[in-house]
Design a protein around this motif. Structure first.
Motif, PDB file in Angstrom:
ATOM      1  N   THR A  54       5.660  -8.204  -3.722  1.00  9.89           N
ATOM      2  CA  THR A  54       5.793  -7.549  -3.362  1.00  9.89           C
ATOM      3  C   THR A  54       5.199  -6.279  -4.763  1.00  9.89           C
ATOM      4  O   THR A  54       4.387  -5.574  -4.834  1.00  9.89           O
ATOM      5  CB  THR A  54       6.876  -6.334  -2.786  1.00  9.89           C
ATOM      6  OG1 THR A  54       6.630  -7.484  -1.125  1.00  9.89           O
ATOM      7  CG2 THR A  54       6.073  -5.026  -2.236  1.00  9.89           C
TER       8      THR A  54
ATOM      9  N   THR B 240       3.533  -1.155 -10.794  1.00 10.22           N
ATOM     10  CA  THR B 240       3.971  -2.106  -9.360  1.00 10.22           C
ATOM     11  C   THR B 240       5.211  -2.830  -9.500  1.00 10.22           C
ATOM     12  O   THR B 240       5.610  -4.225 -10.189  1.00 10.22           O
ATOM     13  CB  THR B 240       3.101  -3.044  -8.895  1.00 10.22           C
ATOM     14  OG1 THR B 240       1.769  -2.258  -9.053  1.00 10.22           O
ATOM     15  CG2 THR B 240       3.180  -3.990  -7.882  1.00 10.22           C
TER      16      THR B 240
ATOM     17  N   ARG C 275       1.888  10.264  -5.318  1.00  9.17           N
ATOM     18  CA  ARG C 275       1.102   9.794  -5.578  1.00  9.17           C
ATOM     19  C   ARG C 275       0.998   8.434  -6.273  1.00  9.17           C
ATOM     20  O   ARG C 275      -0.079   7.590  -5.505  1.00  9.17           O
ATOM     21  CB  ARG C 275       0.119  10.805  -6.254  1.00  9.17           C
ATOM     22  CG  ARG C 275      -1.318  10.467  -6.724  1.00  9.17           C
ATOM     23  CD  ARG C 275      -1.597  11.596  -7.428  1.00  9.17           C
ATOM     24  NE  ARG C 275      -3.208  11.116  -8.319  1.00  9.17           N
ATOM     25  CZ  ARG C 275      -3.654  11.936  -8.824  1.00  9.17           C
ATOM     26  NH1 ARG C 275      -3.317  12.921  -9.468  1.00  9.17           N
ATOM     27  NH2 ARG C 275      -4.409  11.250 -10.097  1.00  9.17           N
TER      28      ARG C 275
ATOM     29  N   CYS D  72       3.101   6.087  -6.128  1.00 12.62           N
ATOM     30  CA  CYS D  72       3.262   4.985  -4.501  1.00 12.62           C
ATOM     31  C   CYS D  72       2.703   4.546  -4.356  1.00 12.62           C
ATOM     32  O   CYS D  72       2.209   2.990  -3.460  1.00 12.62           O
ATOM     33  CB  CYS D  72       4.380   5.230  -4.265  1.00 12.62           C
ATOM     34  SG  CYS D  72       6.091   5.049  -5.416  1.00 12.62           S
ATOM     35  N   GLU D  73       2.131   5.004  -3.420  1.00 12.84           N
ATOM     36  CA  GLU D  73       0.660   4.609  -2.591  1.00 12.84           C
ATOM     37  C   GLU D  73      -0.415   4.259  -3.155  1.00 12.84           C
ATOM     38  O   GLU D  73      -1.017   3.688  -2.950  1.00 12.84           O
ATOM     39  CB  GLU D  73      -0.206   6.714  -2.295  1.00 12.84           C
ATOM     40  CG  GLU D  73       1.098   7.372  -1.458  1.00 12.84           C
ATOM     41  CD  GLU D  73       0.794   6.758   0.132  1.00 12.84           C
ATOM     42  OE1 GLU D  73       0.116   6.063   0.060  1.00 12.84           O
ATOM     43  OE2 GLU D  73       1.782   7.585   0.693  1.00 12.84           O
ATOM     44  N   ALA D  74      -0.193   4.593  -4.496  1.00 12.72           N
ATOM     45  CA  ALA D  74      -1.924   3.568  -5.117  1.00 12.72           C
ATOM     46  C   ALA D  74      -0.682   2.238  -5.745  1.00 12.72           C
ATOM     47  O   ALA D  74      -1.974   1.155  -4.935  1.00 12.72           O
ATOM     48  CB  ALA D  74      -2.061   4.220  -7.027  1.00 12.72           C
TER      49      ALA D  74
ATOM     50  N   LYS E  86       1.664   0.817  -3.587  1.00 14.61           N
ATOM     51  CA  LYS E  86       1.496   0.038  -2.012  1.00 14.61           C
ATOM     52  C   LYS E  86      -0.050  -0.340  -1.396  1.00 14.61           C
ATOM     53  O   LYS E  86      -0.298  -1.605  -0.804  1.00 14.61           O
ATOM     54  CB  LYS E  86       1.584   1.590  -1.237  1.00 14.61           C
ATOM     55  CG  LYS E  86       3.672   1.134  -0.896  1.00 14.61           C
ATOM     56  CD  LYS E  86       3.807   2.568  -0.354  1.00 14.61           C
ATOM     57  CE  LYS E  86       3.024   2.930   1.943  1.00 14.61           C
ATOM     58  NZ  LYS E  86       3.146   3.382   1.921  1.00 14.61           N
ATOM     59  N   SER E  87      -1.189  -0.159  -1.917  1.00 12.41           N
ATOM     60  CA  SER E  87      -2.503  -0.100  -1.620  1.00 12.41           C
ATOM     61  C   SER E  87      -2.759  -1.014  -2.796  1.00 12.41           C
ATOM     62  O   SER E  87      -4.310  -1.273  -2.569  1.00 12.41           O
ATOM     63  CB  SER E  87      -3.541   1.027  -0.927  1.00 12.41           C
ATOM     64  OG  SER E  87      -3.082   2.116  -2.421  1.00 12.41           O
ATOM     65  N   GLN E  88      -2.495  -0.983  -4.065  1.00  9.15           N
ATOM     66  CA  GLN E  88      -2.997  -2.065  -5.107  1.00  9.15           C
ATOM     67  C   GLN E  88      -4.708  -0.965  -5.602  1.00  9.15           C
ATOM     68  O   GLN E  88      -5.353  -1.700  -5.382  1.00  9.15           O
ATOM     69  CB  GLN E  88      -3.630  -3.165  -4.846  1.00  9.15           C
ATOM     70  CG  GLN E  88      -1.683  -3.431  -4.012  1.00  9.15           C
ATOM     71  CD  GLN E  88      -1.146  -4.172  -5.679  1.00  9.15           C
ATOM     72  OE1 GLN E  88      -1.715  -4.545  -6.867  1.00  9.15           O
ATOM     73  NE2 GLN E  88      -0.395  -3.055  -6.193  1.00  9.15           N
ATOM     74  N   ASP E  89      -4.454  -0.255  -5.235  1.00  8.09           N
ATOM     75  CA  ASP E  89      -5.750   0.679  -5.710  1.00  8.09           C
ATOM     76  C   ASP E  89      -5.562   0.856  -7.082  1.00  8.09           C
ATOM     77  O   ASP E  89      -5.072   1.759  -7.831  1.00  8.09           O
ATOM     78  CB  ASP E  89      -5.625   2.372  -4.824  1.00  8.09           C
ATOM     79  CG  ASP E  89      -7.392   2.973  -5.333  1.00  8.09           C
ATOM     80  OD1 ASP E  89      -7.624   2.643  -6.679  1.00  8.09           O
ATOM     81  OD2 ASP E  89      -7.937   3.690  -4.618  1.00  8.09           O
ATOM     82  N   ARG E  90      -6.162   0.137  -7.913  1.00  3.61           N
ATOM     83  CA  ARG E  90      -6.536   0.412  -9.411  1.00  3.61           C
ATOM     84  C   ARG E  90      -6.848   1.123  -9.764  1.00  3.61           C
ATOM     85  O   ARG E  90      -6.213   2.261 -11.340  1.00  3.61           O
ATOM     86  CB  ARG E  90      -7.140  -1.572  -9.990  1.00  3.61           C
ATOM     87  CG  ARG E  90      -7.174  -1.421 -11.679  1.00  3.61           C
ATOM     88  CD  ARG E  90      -8.016  -2.255 -12.185  1.00  3.61           C
ATOM     89  NE  ARG E  90      -6.729  -3.744 -11.991  1.00  3.61           N
ATOM     90  CZ  ARG E  90      -6.527  -4.453 -11.617  1.00  3.61           C
ATOM     91  NH1 ARG E  90      -5.700  -3.473 -13.178  1.00  3.61           N
ATOM     92  NH2 ARG E  90      -5.492  -5.188 -11.209  1.00  3.61           N
TER      93      ARG E  90
END
Length: 499
Positions: A342, A388, A411, A413-415, A417-421
């Motif tokens: 994770t 992460t 904000r 943490c949202e990145a 969680k979604s693994q938004d580089r």
């Protein structure tokens, strides 16, 4: 108004409550009917079927199977929707039939005699630790100090397909609270960051699963289970038992580390809440029911347990003392064949790791050199991998140099969680608090700036050239940021250079 996470029914419970839970059986050689029909040899079984559980070597039925059994025992026409009732081992408060205890007592407020039974169900059916690196990082404290250590297992509750209507706790990280560690025990210290940890877990969509058993440890586990109740709509109190589990790491004869998972029974948790259970001095495998009240208003109910005598007959015995085995429910613990991550796993070439919180006793301190060296392991476009990391995210909220606001951490943490580089890199460029924190870390890292990375969105860091007025940079007296000599104002805080 949004309901706090501590008062919400877990998503896994909502999902399992909507499943029929029937154990499907294929058509066997004894079946003599068409494919669309069923007989006694292939009819679905209930999730609490004792023969099936015994055949599959499942010692305890799942919590939701237990609920189905309770609902089924009242018949299909029943309107019973809340079959769970919490055990009470203390006096019912505010009874209006008499004066407060010890001046008055009645059968309505007096708790019943407790007869201990081995619990036939468990709230969590399996504990799965995601990967070996997670375990090794926790065990490093013991390897370096020789002292015991406690950590909260952080993760999620998910469905466990190996048990009908089962639940497993998946462990993604370990939070180590403040504690005084010794070779033979642990003393918990006040955790001023406890609420911040819970806030971060809510941002990440995670929970405290577990706690890293003599009678004294059972009492500790009971207190922690009472502090993390299982929210359910099947009880009038809207809570029943707890999913909080205890994992013990210990060595075996082959010099390997094994993990054993436990929960204390709901009866044990109720006795701990009433403060009537205490450990014995010389026999840790036995517990004891108090004889002397702690105050004049403290009531101690009678506790007994059944045991077979030399003739094989069941006899009731007084709970002074009582075996700890009556208070425990074992939970299998282990790791999957294919590791899962994770949070980011350090690579084979990684030389610097971000330190775990509250490890000052073994010289591992977060921030400063540790933060700059850890950041140096990642390039600018690898900020997602850098962030992460549970311990890094917690440090952003708890450090004493420059705490990042909840809005900015949420904000990030949202990145994560979604693994938004792209979102993670934007965060690194736009968050001024992050730039300030890195600048202060550079100034307090004790030298050695060769491996300091470029801060995303900021100028590359340069050490001072030759000192004095001829240096290539100057330190801002307000925020300590290193600025180029040609700049008259601080690039970080915008304030003018001091004369």
């Amino acid at each position: 108004m949004e309901v706090p996470q501590s008062e919400r029914v877990d998503e896994v419970d909502l999902f399992l409550s909507q499943q029929d839970g029937q154990i499907q059986r294929p058509k066997g050689p004894s079946c003599r009917h068409p494919a669309r029909q069923k007989c006694t040899n292939c009819l679905p079984l209930d999730p609490f079927d004792e023969e099936y559980l015994k055949d599959k070597d499942i010692k305890h039925m799942s919590f939701h199977a237990h609920i189905r059994k309770l609902l089924g025992s009242h018949g299909k026409g029943t309107t019973l929707k809340k079959p769970l009732e919490n055990l009470r081992c203390s006096l019912k408060p505010n009874c209006d039939a008499h004066k407060p205890f010890p001046k008055g007592i009645c059968t309505k407020c007096k708790p019943q005699v407790v007869t201990l039974n081995r619990q036939k169900f468990r709230h969590v059916d399996n504990i799965q630790i995601e990967n070996q690196e997670l375990v090794n990082q926790f065990l490093d404290y013991w390897r370096l100090s020789g002292h015991q250590r406690v950590g909260y297992l952080i993760g999620q509750y998910q469905t466990h397909l190996e048990v009908p209507l089962g639940i497993k706790a998946t462990v993604a990280a370990i939070y180590e609270p403040p504690q005084h560690c010794r070779e033979d025990g642990i003393e918990f210290l006040e955790d001023k960051n406890a609420k911040i940890v819970d806030k971060l877990l809510e941002m990440l969509g995670l929970q405290r699963d577990s706690f890293f058993l003599s009678a004294e440890e059972c009492i500790t586990a009971g207190k922690l289970q009472n502090a993390h109740p299982n929210i359910t709509d099947y009880s009038m109190d809207r809570h029943y038992g707890s999913k909080f589990v205890t994992v013990v790491a210990s060595g075996d004869e082959s010099m390997h580390v094994n993990f054993h998972g436990y929960q204390v029974s709901n009866q044990c948790a109720a006795m701990v809440e009433a403060d009537i259970l205490c450990p014995t001095l010389y026999t840790p495998e036995l517990a004891y029911i108090r004889e002397t009240p702690l105050s004049e208003t403290h009531y101690i109910t009678d506790v007994q347990y059944s045991e077979k005598n030399e003739y094989g007959a069941e006899v009731l015995k007084n709970g002074r003392p009582l075996p700890v085995e009556y208070l425990l429910v074992d939970v299998p613990a282990g790791m999957p064949k294919e590791p899962h991550y994770t949070f980011h796993a350090p690579g084979a070439n990684t030389t610097r790791k971000f330190h775990v919180e509250n490890r000052q006793a073994i010289g591992q301190i977060q921030g400063g050199a540790n933060l700059t060296q850890y950041s140096g392991e990642f390039s600018t476009n690898q900020f997602l991998e850098l962030a992460t990391n549970f311990h890094f995210l917690l440090y952003l909220m708890t450090n004493e140099m420059q705490q990042i606001s909840d809005e900015w951490v949420k904000r990030l943490c949202e990145a994560v969680k979604s693994q938004d580089r792209g979102a993670a890199m934007d965060w690194a460029q736009e968050c001024e608090d992050w730039h300030q924190l890195m600048a202060m870390a550079h100034a307090n890292d004790g030298g050695g700036h060769e491996d300091i990375p470029v801060i995303p969105g900021a100028e590359p860091y340069e050490g001072s050239g030759g000192g004095g007025n001829g240096g290539a940079t100057w330190n801002c007296s307000h925020c300590t940021f290193q600025n180029e000599a040609s700049s008259r104002d601080c690039s970080m805080c915008g304030l003018p250079a001091s004369d």
